[in-house]
Design an enzyme around this catalytic site. Structure first.
Site, PDB file in Angstrom:
ATOM      1  CE  LYS A 177      40.482  33.710  37.092  1.00  0.00           C
ATOM      2  NZ  LYS A 177      41.161  33.351  35.829  1.00  0.00           N
TER       3      LYS A 177
ATOM      4  CB  SER B  42      44.618  35.677  35.716  1.00  0.00           C
ATOM      5  OG  SER B  42      43.635  34.369  35.278  1.00  0.00           O
TER       6      SER B  42
ATOM      7  CB  SER C  59      45.059  31.485  35.056  1.00  0.00           C
ATOM      8  OG  SER C  59      45.379  32.651  34.129  1.00  0.00           O
TER       9      SER C  59
END
Length: 609
Positions: free
Chosen positions: A136, A206, A230
């Site tokens: 990420k 996210s 997320s």
């Protein structure tokens, strides 16, 4: 196609020994003992369709090479991802926002050399040797910029790997690069990436790219980060298998934080078995860099790597369906209505089928009240309207009493302020807009106002906030104990997700933030596909803190008996006529995130209040 030919030819080769590790060692490690035999691995259509555990066997047997595997993923990224460094619709999947192509190929070549040596030396090999990963965009990868979903962080180059990335490398992983995330990790729906099954639909946020990449076959697995939904939301939206760990299980050192004390890092893969293997590599104490890891059991109970034996592996388990886990629709939070009564037809059918499947595997599946956190006596912390103090003109809620001092102690605002001072005006303005504060007595927004507020919350107020958090945790555990429930079954998404152009989540769990407030783990796994667009339907197991081995084993056992869902692969989209809607390196953010869809607990919890 070269990958498919190489695998189909080599899997049948009789000269390769049919042993899990194939390293020649006399004492196989637990990992080697858990590996499937070469002959048991079913032929898959493409090299990129094999699971991580299967790839480990193929690599050790010399059936494939790490360079071949890495190149196969890079080729797909080149064909399907679209332009890099784009926070917006780039005309492709946009799962990866940047690559370390040279570094990945060099790591793959080094892995192949190590495999070759081991066939002669008999040395033990690390479990993820040669496996390509995405990370990420908010997690440090040495030498790469980490931008947390915004060009406002251009120039934020990592001096060293985050602890989780370091542990992946120590386990032999090949780091492909960064996967795109929502702007400032701020949205649970996401619009930057395209859904793995249909890029016109939202990918979940996210950790957008980390949810898309394994399913779109752009990486073998990824690391996501969750503060409030997320990891679970992109796993559910894309039909991935993801684990949101308990707070303290995995180190978050090297993460661009959103809310310390809530933030966790975890794996997203195609199977729960793969995700569990990754967890077994990245978890563990990191006392110098993340003292929260000292709260986890040490040694941590072994993460399961194989399915339980027998036809009823879940016998003895009681799985509870909490009836007060309220869903949110376009009409708001639907208190007093069973969650499953709000599922659309496809989700309701998949949910009923799942209950029958779990029962067939031996589990007792039953509804129970759960803990209704809209009742003040049950929840003095998470959604409480109480004001514990007034600081610098602003009210301090119980959760703010915990999280704001946490942010202050790690120099959350100071670090951004210092970085912004070195950046061009447009970046500095974007950072101030995101992280600054304009208090009731302020004429303008500033970093100093945020720092002043976080640092002025009295210790006694913070202690009260922490006490209330522990009370909520105890109350929820008591609700499970009273019903004799081992862990819970929920659907984070209750209806077909929406289009990237403003569709969002029509039906979703109102309390998607609650597991992070509780510090409890979850695992998400696909259980079907809708009948209109073919988008995934996913379920989640949710258990008490540090119950990862229990809930993960149950999910592995489910996938062992019902593999059709996680083994499904989307058709490759045709992006040939697509054009990016946002220019690379344009300083943009996603459309304003409604408070009830925010990953920031202080924003989302205020919406609940």
């Amino acid at each position: 196609m070269t990958g498919a030919v190489a695998v189909s030819t080599a899997v049948a080769a009789p000269a390769v020994a049919d042993s899990p590790g194939n390293s020649g060692t006399s004492g196989a490690t637990a990992f080697q003992r858990a590996l499937p035999t070469l002959s048991s691995i079913k032929k898959r259509a493409r090299l990129v369709d094999y699971e991580v555990v299967e790839l480990a066997v193929l690599l050790r047997a010399g059936v494939i090479t790490a360079v071949q595997l890495t190149q196969a993923y890079l080729d797909r990224i080149d064909r399907l991802n679209g332009p890099f460094e784009t926070y917006g619709d780039n005309g492709g999947y946009n799962a990866f926002v940047r690559l370390d192509r040279d570094g990945a190929l060099a790591a793959a070549a080094a892995a192949d050399a190590r495999f070759a040596r081991a066939r002669h030396s008999g040395e033990d090999l690390p479990p993820l040797l040669g496996i390509p990963f995405g990370i990420k965009d908010s997690v440090a990868v040495k030498g790469l910029e980490a931008k947390d979903g915004s060009h406002a962080f251009d120039g934020n180059t990592a001096l060293r790997d985050a602890t989780v990335v370091h542990r992946l490398r120590e386990a032999g992983a090949v780091i492909l690069g960064h996967t795109v995330c929502s702007a400032f990790s701020g949205s649970i729906t996401g619009t930057f990436a395209g859904n793995a099954w249909n890029p016109k639909y939202v990918p979940g946020g996210s950790s957008q790219g980390s949810g898309v990449a394994p399913i779109a076959r752009l990486a073998a697995a990824c690391i996501g980060e969750e503060t409030g939904g997320s990891i679970m939301m992109p796993s559910a939206a894309n039909g991935a298998s993801g684990i949101k760990p308990s707070l303290g299980t995995n180190s978050v050192a090297g993460l661009m934080p959103l809310s310390p004390g809530y933030d966790v890092l975890g794996p997203i893969a195609r199977s729960v078995r793969d995700a569990s293997l990754i967890m077994s590599v990245i978890h563990g104490p990191d006392p110098a860099n993340d003292p929260l890891t000292l709260s986890a059991p040490d040694p941590f109970p072994a993460m399961p790597l194989t399915a339980s034996k027998g036809h009823r592996p879940l016998a003895g388990l009681t799985i509870g369906i909490p009836l007060s886990d309220w869903m949110r629709t376009s009409k708001g939070m639907q208190t007093g209505t069973k969650p499953q009564d709000l599922y659309d037809a496809d989700h309701a059918a998949a949910f009923e089928r799942l209950k029958s499947q779990l029962t067939a595997l031996g589990a007792t599946v039953k509804e129970f009240p759960g803990l209704d956190v809209t009742v003040a006596a049950n929840d003095p912390y998470f959604s409480s309207t109480d004001v514990l103090a007034t600081v610098d003109g602003s009210s301090v809620s119980p959760s703010s009493a915990v999280l704001s001092p946490n942010r202050y102690e790690i120099r959350y605002w100071d670090a951004v302020k210092d970085f912004a001072a070195t950046r061009p005006a447009d970046q500095a303005a974007a950072l101030l807009a995101q992280y600054g504060r304009k208090g009731p007595n302020d004429t303008t927004s500033s970093f100093d106002s945020a720092i002043r507020f976080g640092g002025a919350i009295p210790a006694s107020v913070r202690v009260e906030g922490e006490k209330r958090r522990r009370t909520l945790q105890a109350n929820y555990q008591a609700a499970l104990d009273a019903a004799g429930v081992d862990f819970m079954l929920v659907l984070s998404l209750g209806a077909q997700i929406g289009l990237r152009a403003g569709g969002g989540f029509p039906v979703y769990r109102a309390y998607y933030q609650l597991p992070n407030a509780l510090t409890w783990p979850m695992v998400s796994f696909p259980i079907g596909y809708d009948t209109t667009v073919g988008l995934p339907i996913a379920a989640q197991f949710w258990g008490p803190r540090f119950s990862e081995p229990l809930i993960v084993q149950a999910a592995i056992d489910y996938q062992e008996h019902y593999p059709e869902y996680h083994n499904a692969a989307p058709a490759d989209p045709d992006f040939s006529a697509a054009t990016p809607k946002v220019a690379p390196r344009m300083l943009v953010v996603e459309p304003a995130t409604p408070p009830e869809l925010s990953n920031d607990p202080l924003v989302a919890e205020e919406a609940l209040r």
